[in-house]
Write a protein that holds these residues in place. Structure first.
Motif, PDB file in Angstrom:
ATOM      1  N   GLN A   1      47.533  47.179  58.432  1.00 36.61           N
ATOM      2  CA  GLN A   1      47.123  46.841  57.067  1.00 36.61           C
ATOM      3  C   GLN A   1      47.339  45.371  56.724  1.00 36.61           C
ATOM      4  O   GLN A   1      46.486  44.745  56.108  1.00 36.61           O
ATOM      5  N   VAL A   2      48.508  44.852  57.131  1.00 38.12           N
ATOM      6  CA  VAL A   2      48.870  43.517  56.646  1.00 38.12           C
ATOM      7  C   VAL A   2      47.860  42.446  57.042  1.00 38.12           C
ATOM      8  O   VAL A   2      47.333  41.747  56.174  1.00 38.12           O
ATOM      9  N   PRO A   3      47.540  42.292  58.355  1.00 38.73           N
ATOM     10  CA  PRO A   3      46.582  41.219  58.673  1.00 38.73           C
ATOM     11  C   PRO A   3      45.219  41.437  58.013  1.00 38.73           C
ATOM     12  O   PRO A   3      44.602  40.489  57.539  1.00 38.73           O
ATOM     13  N   ILE A   4      44.785  42.694  57.948  1.00 34.64           N
ATOM     14  CA  ILE A   4      43.463  42.951  57.358  1.00 34.64           C
ATOM     15  C   ILE A   4      43.484  42.623  55.871  1.00 34.64           C
ATOM     16  O   ILE A   4      42.563  42.006  55.338  1.00 34.64           O
ATOM     17  N   TYR A   5      44.564  43.037  55.209  1.00 35.68           N
ATOM     18  CA  TYR A   5      44.672  42.760  53.771  1.00 35.68           C
ATOM     19  C   TYR A   5      44.626  41.266  53.505  1.00 35.68           C
ATOM     20  O   TYR A   5      43.891  40.792  52.632  1.00 35.68           O
ATOM     21  N   LEU A   6      45.410  40.528  54.286  1.00 38.69           N
ATOM     22  CA  LEU A   6      45.450  39.081  54.042  1.00 38.69           C
ATOM     23  C   LEU A   6      44.083  38.458  54.300  1.00 38.69           C
ATOM     24  O   LEU A   6      43.618  37.608  53.528  1.00 38.69           O
ATOM     25  N   LEU A   7      43.412  38.900  55.363  1.00 37.54           N
ATOM     26  CA  LEU A   7      42.088  38.346  55.668  1.00 37.54           C
ATOM     27  C   LEU A   7      41.102  38.634  54.537  1.00 37.54           C
ATOM     28  O   LEU A   7      40.425  37.723  54.038  1.00 37.54           O
ATOM     29  N   ILE A   8      41.039  39.902  54.144  1.00 38.77           N
ATOM     30  CA  ILE A   8      40.018  40.267  53.163  1.00 38.77           C
ATOM     31  C   ILE A   8      40.323  39.645  51.808  1.00 38.77           C
ATOM     32  O   ILE A   8      39.438  39.105  51.142  1.00 38.77           O
ATOM     33  N   PHE A   9      41.584  39.704  51.398  1.00 37.43           N
ATOM     34  CA  PHE A   9      41.913  39.159  50.080  1.00 37.43           C
ATOM     35  C   PHE A   9      41.656  37.659  50.045  1.00 37.43           C
ATOM     36  O   PHE A   9      41.083  37.136  49.086  1.00 37.43           O
TER      37      PHE A   9
ATOM     38  N   ALA B   1      38.139  41.853  45.991  1.00 30.82           N
ATOM     39  CA  ALA B   1      39.590  41.847  46.186  1.00 30.82           C
ATOM     40  C   ALA B   1      40.207  43.115  45.626  1.00 30.82           C
ATOM     41  O   ALA B   1      41.164  43.659  46.187  1.00 30.82           O
ATOM     42  N   LEU B   2      39.664  43.611  44.541  1.00 26.77           N
ATOM     43  CA  LEU B   2      40.199  44.836  43.942  1.00 26.77           C
ATOM     44  C   LEU B   2      39.753  46.061  44.736  1.00 26.77           C
ATOM     45  O   LEU B   2      40.570  46.876  45.165  1.00 26.77           O
ATOM     46  N   ARG B   3      38.466  46.169  44.954  1.00 22.07           N
ATOM     47  CA  ARG B   3      37.910  47.397  45.517  1.00 22.07           C
ATOM     48  C   ARG B   3      38.195  47.530  47.006  1.00 22.07           C
ATOM     49  O   ARG B   3      38.449  48.625  47.497  1.00 22.07           O
ATOM     50  N   VAL B   4      38.123  46.442  47.728  1.00 18.47           N
ATOM     51  CA  VAL B   4      38.284  46.547  49.178  1.00 18.47           C
ATOM     52  C   VAL B   4      39.729  46.280  49.589  1.00 18.47           C
ATOM     53  O   VAL B   4      40.403  47.133  50.152  1.00 18.47           O
ATOM     54  N   ALA B   5      40.199  45.059  49.272  1.00 15.19           N
ATOM     55  CA  ALA B   5      41.519  44.683  49.788  1.00 15.19           C
ATOM     56  C   ALA B   5      42.612  45.544  49.188  1.00 15.19           C
ATOM     57  O   ALA B   5      43.405  46.169  49.894  1.00 15.19           O
ATOM     58  N   THR B   6      42.658  45.628  47.865  1.00 14.34           N
ATOM     59  CA  THR B   6      43.785  46.296  47.223  1.00 14.34           C
ATOM     60  C   THR B   6      43.689  47.810  47.330  1.00 14.34           C
ATOM     61  O   THR B   6      44.665  48.492  47.603  1.00 14.34           O
TER      62      THR B   6
ATOM     63  N   PHE C   1      45.330  46.030  36.330  1.00 16.03           N
ATOM     64  CA  PHE C   1      44.003  46.217  36.926  1.00 16.03           C
ATOM     65  C   PHE C   1      42.933  46.199  35.843  1.00 16.03           C
ATOM     66  O   PHE C   1      41.893  45.562  35.960  1.00 16.03           O
ATOM     67  N   MET C   2      43.254  46.934  34.769  1.00 18.56           N
ATOM     68  CA  MET C   2      42.276  46.996  33.683  1.00 18.56           C
ATOM     69  C   MET C   2      42.045  45.606  33.103  1.00 18.56           C
ATOM     70  O   MET C   2      40.910  45.204  32.845  1.00 18.56           O
ATOM     71  N   GLY C   3      43.147  44.885  32.929  1.00 18.37           N
ATOM     72  CA  GLY C   3      43.032  43.525  32.407  1.00 18.37           C
ATOM     73  C   GLY C   3      42.193  42.653  33.326  1.00 18.37           C
ATOM     74  O   GLY C   3      41.368  41.854  32.870  1.00 18.37           O
ATOM     75  N   ALA C   4      42.391  42.827  34.633  1.00 12.81           N
ATOM     76  CA  ALA C   4      41.635  41.995  35.575  1.00 12.81           C
ATOM     77  C   ALA C   4      40.144  42.262  35.445  1.00 12.81           C
ATOM     78  O   ALA C   4      39.335  41.325  35.409  1.00 12.81           O
ATOM     79  N   VAL C   5      39.789  43.541  35.339  1.00 10.16           N
ATOM     80  CA  VAL C   5      38.361  43.860  35.220  1.00 10.16           C
ATOM     81  C   VAL C   5      37.818  43.307  33.910  1.00 10.16           C
ATOM     82  O   VAL C   5      36.740  42.697  33.864  1.00 10.16           O
TER      83      VAL C   5
END
Lengths: 470, 502
Positions: free
Chosen positions: B212-220, B263-268, B330-334
């Protein structure tokens, strides 16, 4: 064995037939009616392409020296399509040149070599085919006989290819010493990893790297591309390269399949070097042919990224990519040759404001450049992404990092030309360049192909079904 | 025919029809009608969606379809929407209509201009409705090159440099995203038994932390480049300032949202463990972006640069909200994405209108614009007030939600980040009020400005549309909240289930 099984030789037979017809025509002085001659030849090539599409049996001939299967047929069809399109785009050039029959005879002889090489089941046939596909090209590179750099191109090509052939042969002889029989099946079955075979592999790899102009074996490329007539450059960058890539994959995936760890290492280094050097050198080029020389070096480096997947999907995506690369490059060279034939200009600066003077050519060139850069919705996007995916499946992370960097650099290179055509103002406005029927057809086929291939879902599936890794 | 494919079909047909017509007026009308049809359809779709929800449909996403695209690689053309993507689609549709309206006076290469704008919007719509990662990536990249051409051909100033910088940086970002999602694809085969790009199938799989970690960092990080996350924000100021008005509106209003949504839908969402462990990196980067962006804005004289840097600051709130990992954040971000999208579009539109007339964007050279151009001046002031978070406008609600959500995270680190982010509002007030004071209020300093005319019908329509959006969210925030709250809770529940599993 029935006579029908000889129909497997269909591709080779048709090409040979055309060559004979051309020889007879030459004897009859058909050169005089240049237009009808060229149209006739193009129709023959079209028939050749259509004959290739007919269904065909699989199997071996001549004790396994010649083999045929679905993937090989597809690859030959791809190359046949390329040949037809190149012939159509060089219509104007050949109209002015008096040796058009010789041009076709040489090109088709080379094509015959390509087919022999693709179908080979034995290293000797492979070697024969490789040589037969290269030597006529050296004569073609020298086709503008009155021009100095054309002669230079011819000499350079023949010398460097002789050199690479020597290396290849040396590797083959070592391989023979190690396994005692050079048929593919035998090598695959008996090859063991030791110093001797590794050395043999290194030499064979070097020989192929020369033909594909992979860095550091690329030094002949730019000069030869620049000196040759555009039609020949097109052939070199598309057919020669594409066919050697096809053969190279089958050599790596079948003959040297027991060496996978060793060749992955080599491929990684060669791929990183090719992409990086190709893209960085392309950045400074002014001449479009030299630019495409380096761009094609980088593209081959990218194919190696996919080959490093070392799996079925690697084979599929590389074949798919070569098809897309073929269409994109032929479209680019088609535009370059049309503009060169009409105005004699072939540097990037001459293309300033091309969109205003020749919008169709500018748009076609832009589409093919986007495809080469891997921008959606063009097919190049899918090709590149599948190559990356294939490599990711094998966990080649270092290679992927370099590939990602190179995608960005190559985008810069291709956008530089797009910018010149669309954004810059013309210093000297080019005249409106006319388009003949052949050129129109070829460019239309390429452009439509580039745009829709990504949405023709059965195509990729079809290639995937045919791709068999032993 | 699926209701969602129409969202792609309308722009596609508009683009194709555009290519066929010859008269400039017709091109403009086609682009306008296409975009209005799209806006109408989006509103209808939202209503349709709400009705489904009211009827008790609790599926994660509605209107799902899946068509084979590249089956050997398990790539499908699969679509689906939830409240978050619908709000994004509404935002896109609004900004596109406004963008086409303000570009009414475009002079040369009209066909190409509108074609590229429609293509760009097509990329955004496709991105928001995809549930297949490869398809999502396809549409993400589809939106890159139109921006390059829009800035390069119709831009001003050092446009070639800015366009190239933008294209290269976004390409680099998308390359990171692709490496991430391709790695996720193969990881899904190893840990889930089934190779897939589909978001819903990927959420079912528990990837180990080391994956998860490397993929998360890459995508985010990759999506962060699109959101102009510090230190990858440098394309934004140059790009915005060189772009033609409509392209600036699209860049800030839509493109930067692609990154936030991804960043929200995929990475997080797909990589919750890694998000929990590593989101602090992005909290730091977001805080820097917020503060740095705000101070950098204070130093700008050029109104477009000013708004571009303030976008960096405001999009920092989006990243902050996503990285804080609480329901409210999350709601605030959207909401911040929507609010900033509309607000910044209005801002750029107003700046563009002023620039078209006064031929300068330097705040200190302008002055007294309100007297000469009351409509444009008012629009500018409303955009400014939204930006600094005045209650009643959308900026207040969304920033407030982000702050409240961030405050829910206990711990000194999160508190400091939240306080720093709050503090930036003061700086925002300084630069907004100052620029409004210089450029809009005051007396007319330049005699030439006394002949300037106020907004034309198309500009008025664009501004009114955007202001309506701002006020709507500002006054009726619960409407948006109701639309998205279910989906942010779905994303948030992922974290709770992960925490329980651990």
């Amino acid at each position: 064995m029935s006579i029908y099984s000889y129909l497997m030789l269909r591709f080779e037979v048709v090409i040979t037939l055309i060559i004979f017809i051309l020889l007879v025509l030459k004897l009859n002085d058909a050169d005089k009616k240049e237009k009808s001659l060229l149209i006739g030849i193009n129709i023959m090539l079209l028939l050749n392409f259509i004959v290739g599409l007919l269904p065909m049996a699989e199997g071996n001939l001549f004790m396994g020296f010649f083999r045929s299967n679905g993937l090989l047929v597809l690859q030959k069809n791809i190359l046949n399509l390329g040949l037809l399109l190149i012939s159509l785009t060089s219509y104007n050039y050949l109209l002015k040149n008096n040796n058009r029959i010789e041009f076709y005879i040489l090109m088709l002889s080379s094509m015959l070599g390509v087919f022999a090489m693709l179908s080979s089941g034995h290293i000797l046939v492979l070697y024969l085919g490789l040589e037969m596909s290269t030597i006529p090209i050296a004569a073609l590179a020298n086709f503008n006989k009155s021009m100095k750099n054309s002669s230079e191109a011819g000499i350079k090509l023949i010398l460097s290819s002789a050199f690479s052939t020597g290396i290849l042969l040396f590797g083959i002889s070592l391989l023979y010493g190690a396994v005692g029989n050079l048929s593919f099946e035998n090598i695959q079955a008996n090859l063991q990893l030791n110093e001797l075979t590794l050395l043999a592999f290194a030499f064979i790899l070097g020989g192929f790297a020369f033909k594909m102009s992979i860095v550091p074996f690329h030094l002949w490329t730019a000069d030869v591309y620049e000196g040759s007539p555009v039609a020949v450059t097109n052939y070199l960058s598309v057919i020669s390269k594409g066919s050697v890539i096809f053969v190279f994959i089958s050599v790596l995936y079948s003959i040297f399949s027991s060496f996978t760890d060793a060749w992955l290492y080599a491929i990684t280094i060669l791929s990183i070097l090719s992409m990086t050097v190709g893209n960085l050198f392309a950045m400074r080029q002014q001449n479009l042919k030299r630019f495409f020389a380096f761009s094609s070096i980088a593209q081959v480096g990218f194919v190696l990224v996919g080959i490093a997947g070392a799996s079925k999907i690697g084979l599929t995506s590389a074949t798919y990519f070569v098809l897309i690369y073929l269409l994109s490059n032929i479209a680019s060279f088609g535009v370059i040759s049309a503009i060169f034939d009409a105005t004699g200009k072939e540097t990037i600066n001459d293309y300033k404001g091309l969109y205003k003077s020749n919008p169709y050519f500018a748009l076609i060139l832009a589409v093919s450049l986007f495809s080469l850069a891997g921008i959606p919705p063009t097919a190049g996007f899918f090709g590149k992404m599948f190559l990356l995916t294939s490599s990711m499946g094998n966990g080649m992370y270092v290679l992927l990092a370099f590939a990602a960097i190179n995608i960005v650099i190559s985008l810069y290179n291709y956008l530089r030309i797009v910018k010149t055509m669309f954004i810059d103002d013309a210093v000297e406005v080019l005249p409106v360049v006319g388009r003949n029927f052949g050129m129109k057809m070829a460019l239309a086929v390429c452009t439509i192909g580039i745009i829709i291939i990504g949405f023709v879902t059965p195509l990729f599936q079809y290639i995937d079904v045919l791709s068999i890794v032993k | 025919m699926n209701v969602l494919s129409i969202l792609i079909l309308i722009p596609l047909i508009t683009a194709l029809v555009l290519l066929m017509v010859r008269k400039e007026l017709h091109m403009k009308l086609i682009a306008l009608f296409g975009s209005i049809a799209q806006l109408g359809y989006s509103v209808w779709l939202t209503n349709y969606y709400i009705n489904f929800r009211k009827a008790g449909d609790t599926a994660e996403m509605l209107f799902q379809t899946s068509l084979g695209w590249f089956k050997p690689l398990n790539i499908y053309f699969s679509t689906g929407v939830d409240g978050i993507s619908l709000t994004m689609i509404l935002l896109t549709a609004m900004v596109v209509v406004a963008g086409i309206l303000v570009s009414w006076k475009i002079q040369h290469q009209v066909k190409e201009f509108f074609f590229l704008i429609v293509l760009l919007s097509l990329g955004a719509y496709g991105f928001f409705i995809s549930t297949d990662l490869f398809m999502m990536f396809f549409f993400l990249e589809l939106a890159v090159i139109p921006k390059y051409l829009l800035i390069g051909i119709w831009g001003s100033g050092k446009k070639e440099y800015s366009a190239m910088k933008l294209a290269l940086m976004l390409m680099a970002g998308s390359a990171l995203v692709f490496l991430g999602i391709a790695a996720l694809y193969f990881a899904s085969g190893i840990y889930g038994g089934q190779y897939t790009w589909n978001i819903h199938e990927l959420t079912q799989i528990n990837f180990p932390m080391s994956v998860q970690v490397p993929i998360y960092l890459l995508i985010f990080t990759g999506f962060g480049v699109f959101t102009a996350m510090f230190p990858f924000h440098t394309w934004a100021p140059d790009g915005h300032s060189s772009a033609p008005t409509a392209a600036s509106m699209f860049l800030a209003g839509i493109s930067m949202k692609l990154g936030g949504y991804g960043a929200l839908r995929v990475a997080t969402y797909l990589l919750p463990n890694a998000a929990q462990e590593w989101s602090w990196i992005f909290i730091i980067l977001a805080s820097i972006a917020i503060i740095y962006g705000a101070f950098a804005t204070m130093m700008q004289k050029d109104l477009k640069y000013m708004n571009a840097y303030s976008s960096v600051s405001h999009c920092g709130f989006v990243i902050l909200g996503i990285a804080m990992l609480t329901k409210t954040a999350f709601m605030g971000a959207v909401m911040q994405m929507v609010s900033h999208g509309i607000m910044t579009a209005l801002f750029f539109a107003a700046i563009g209108m002023i620039y078209d007339r006064a031929h300068t964007r330097q705040a200190n050279e302008l002055g007294g614009m309100l007297k000469q151009m009351p409509f444009i001046g008012t629009a500018f002031i409303i955009a400014g007030l939204t930006s600094l978070g005045l209650p009643g406008f959308s900026g207040f609600v969304s920033e407030m939600t982000v702050f409240v959500g961030s405050w829910e995270r206990t711990g000194i680190f999160y508190r400091v980040a939240t306080i720093l982010a709050c503090a930036s509002i003061v700086v925002t007030a300084v630069y907004i009020l100052r620029s409004v004071g210089f450029a809009i209020w005051g007396t007319i300093t330049n005699k030439e400005y006394e002949t300037l005319k106020d907004a034309t019908w198309n500009e008025k329509a664009a501004a009114v549309l955007l202001i309506a959006g701002i006020v709507f969210i500002g006054v009726l925030p619960f409407w948006v909240v109701n639309l998205i709250s279910n989906d942010t809770i779905t994303i948030f529940n992922k974290f709770i289930s992960v925490a329980v599993a651990n």
